[in-house]
Scaffold this active site. Structure first.
Site, PDB file in Angstrom:
ATOM      1  N   LEU A 351     105.825 -71.979 -10.396  1.00 40.45           N
ATOM      2  CA  LEU A 351     106.225 -72.986  -9.415  1.00 40.45           C
ATOM      3  C   LEU A 351     105.113 -73.253  -8.408  1.00 40.45           C
ATOM      4  CD1 LEU A 351     109.716 -71.489  -8.625  1.00 40.45           C
ATOM      5  CD2 LEU A 351     109.437 -73.905  -9.183  1.00 40.45           C
ATOM      6  N   CYS A 352     105.008 -74.501  -7.948  1.00 39.19           N
ATOM      7  CA  CYS A 352     104.229 -74.821  -6.751  1.00 39.19           C
ATOM      8  C   CYS A 352     105.044 -75.868  -5.986  1.00 39.19           C
ATOM      9  CB  CYS A 352     102.819 -75.293  -7.081  1.00 39.19           C
ATOM     10  SG  CYS A 352     102.745 -76.878  -7.917  1.00 39.19           S
ATOM     11  N   ARG A 353     104.404 -76.757  -5.273  1.00 35.57           N
ATOM     12  CA  ARG A 353     105.156 -77.744  -4.498  1.00 35.57           C
ATOM     13  C   ARG A 353     105.691 -78.856  -5.388  1.00 35.57           C
ATOM     14  NH1 ARG A 353     101.973 -79.898   0.418  1.00 35.57           N
ATOM     15  NH2 ARG A 353     100.650 -80.643  -1.262  1.00 35.57           N
ATOM     16  N   GLY A 355     104.247 -79.335  -8.873  1.00 34.63           N
ATOM     17  CA  GLY A 355     103.984 -79.078 -10.286  1.00 34.63           C
ATOM     18  C   GLY A 355     102.547 -79.171 -10.718  1.00 34.63           C
ATOM     19  N   MET A 379     108.832 -77.038  -6.334  1.00 36.67           N
ATOM     20  CA  MET A 379     109.884 -76.668  -5.399  1.00 36.67           C
ATOM     21  C   MET A 379     110.682 -77.875  -4.936  1.00 36.67           C
ATOM     22  SD  MET A 379     110.161 -73.450  -5.140  1.00 36.67           S
ATOM     23  CE  MET A 379     111.251 -73.397  -3.710  1.00 36.67           C
TER      24      MET A 379
END
Length: 400
Positions: A351-353, A355, A379
């Site tokens: 996961l990141c902010r 993708g 996220m």
């Protein structure tokens, strides 16, 4: 004052030269340590830059070629065809950087294993960017001051010191404080080849030594400027205290450029009635960041991630503190390679902010033979799917 303790006469010129030579030696050795530190950081930054951003650069080059080819197919203009052929040739002729780094590592192993009969060790893990700590820097500076080959004029002693400093530099390059401490304990200085203080040859030697040190200071300063002006040196100087954040910013810039090229390619293909690439009915930026930029990596939507899945969050600390998945493993993108041993062996959902960063990490992990899946939309999508989040502050969690 008795006859048994006469006042020792000191030549004022010699005294001044002694002080100037000592000051010049200190200045030169300090500069030499600084340049060595810069070289270590640039080398490691260049390697991490390639490993993390290399796939993005390659994708951008491929998109440039596809756009040029689509333009040529649409216009039929000979000049457009020439540009397309040139763009494609640049993609095909890119050097194999992975093979280049592998060859460097193999050469290091051969040099370190020459004359050894034992079975060669397995290939080392990908080296991480290392910034030697203060204690490592202190020991390194002291060793250089004591053991630098140019502090003696004896040929055999110079060679002994040079061989010893090869080991010192290698330990310093990896920030190995324990190894540096062992080397410090091992080292013993040999008698200096300089004339004694009361020798009649001392004054002439001091003059020559000062000229030599002045030249070395200029040479070292020139090398520092050269390193700072290299492409990687200039990048590192943009954020010397936070190179990880710099890599993230570069990734975002590359994603933006690639998104623009992807949109242009879709427009050109659409003009011929071809289906657009990456349309999934969601936010166009997220679609381009995940599906089109990293079409060859495993991807899933946030709602489909199993409740007991192993999650890896690669955002920065402030993003993590604002809101994250309870139980997820947090390793910022710039630290993933260095901390790869901390990852569980099971399937990872990254996961990141939105993708993009997680897609880079998934692509790297897949290349390393690890099972990893990118969570499309990051996220933001996790929050939109109503999946639970917590914050580090105890306040209401949100996506930063």
């Amino acid at each position: 004052m008795t006859a048994e303790s006469p006042v020792r006469w000191t030549d004022p010129e010699q005294q001044e030269l002694e002080e100037r030579v000592a000051a010049a030696e200190l200045a030169w050795l300090t500069m030499d340590v600084d340049v060595q530190t810069l070289r270590v950081e640039i080398d490691n930054f260049a390697l991490i830059h390639h490993q993390l951003l290399g796939p993005l650069y390659a994708r951008l080059d491929e998109l440039d070629a596809l756009v040029a080819e689509a333009v040529a197919a649409r216009t039929g203009d000979p000049e457009d065809r020439r540009r397309a052929a040139e763009a494609r040739r640049q993609v095909e002729e890119l050097p194999d950087l992975d093979a280049l780094f592998d060859s460097v590592r193999e050469n290091r192993e051969k040099r370190s294993g020459e004359g050894a009969d034992e079975v060669a060790p397995p290939p080392p893990a990908a080296p991480a960017r290392v910034r030697p700590g203060k204690e490592a820097q202190r020991i390194y500076r002291e060793l250089v001051r004591r053991a630098h080959p140019d502090l003696t004029t004896d040929r055999d002693e110079q060679q002994r010191r040079a061989d010893f400093l090869v080991r010192v530099n290698e330990a310093y390059a990896y920030g190995d404080t324990a190894a540096l401490a062992d080397l410090s304990a091992e080292w013993s200085t040999a008698p200096e080849a300089a004339p004694a203080v009361d020798s009649p040859d001392r004054l002439g030697w001091l003059r020559r030594r000062l000229d030599w040190l002045t030249a070395k200071i200029t040479e070292t300063a020139t090398e520092q400027v050269r390193l700072e002006q290299t492409p990687m040196g200039q990048l590192l100087l943009l954020a010397p205290q936070d190179p990880d954040r710099l890599l993230e910013q570069l990734a975002e810039e590359l994603l933006a450029k690639a998104a623009a090229q992807q949109a242009e390619l879709e427009r050109l293909l659409g003009a011929h009635g071809a289906p657009t690439v990456g349309e999934n009915g969601t936010d166009p930026y997220r679609a381009q960041e995940s599906h089109t930029m990293f079409a060859q990596i495993p991807t899933t939507d946030a709602a489909s991630v199993p409740a007991d899945a192993a999650l890896l969050d690669v955002r920065e600390q402030d993003e993590w503190d604002a809101g994250h998945v309870d139980g997820a493993l947090h390793i910022p993108i710039g630290e993933v390679i260095a901390r790869i041993g901390e990852l569980p062996d099971e399937k990872l959902y990254v996961l990141c902010r939105v993708g993009g960063r997680s897609a880079q990490v998934v692509q790297y992990l897949v290349q390393q033979g690890r099972e990893a899946v990118n969570v499309d939309g990051g996220m933001y999508a996790w929050e939109g799917a109503g999946r639970p989040m917590v914050s580090s502050t105890g306040q209401a969690a949100f996506v930063l």
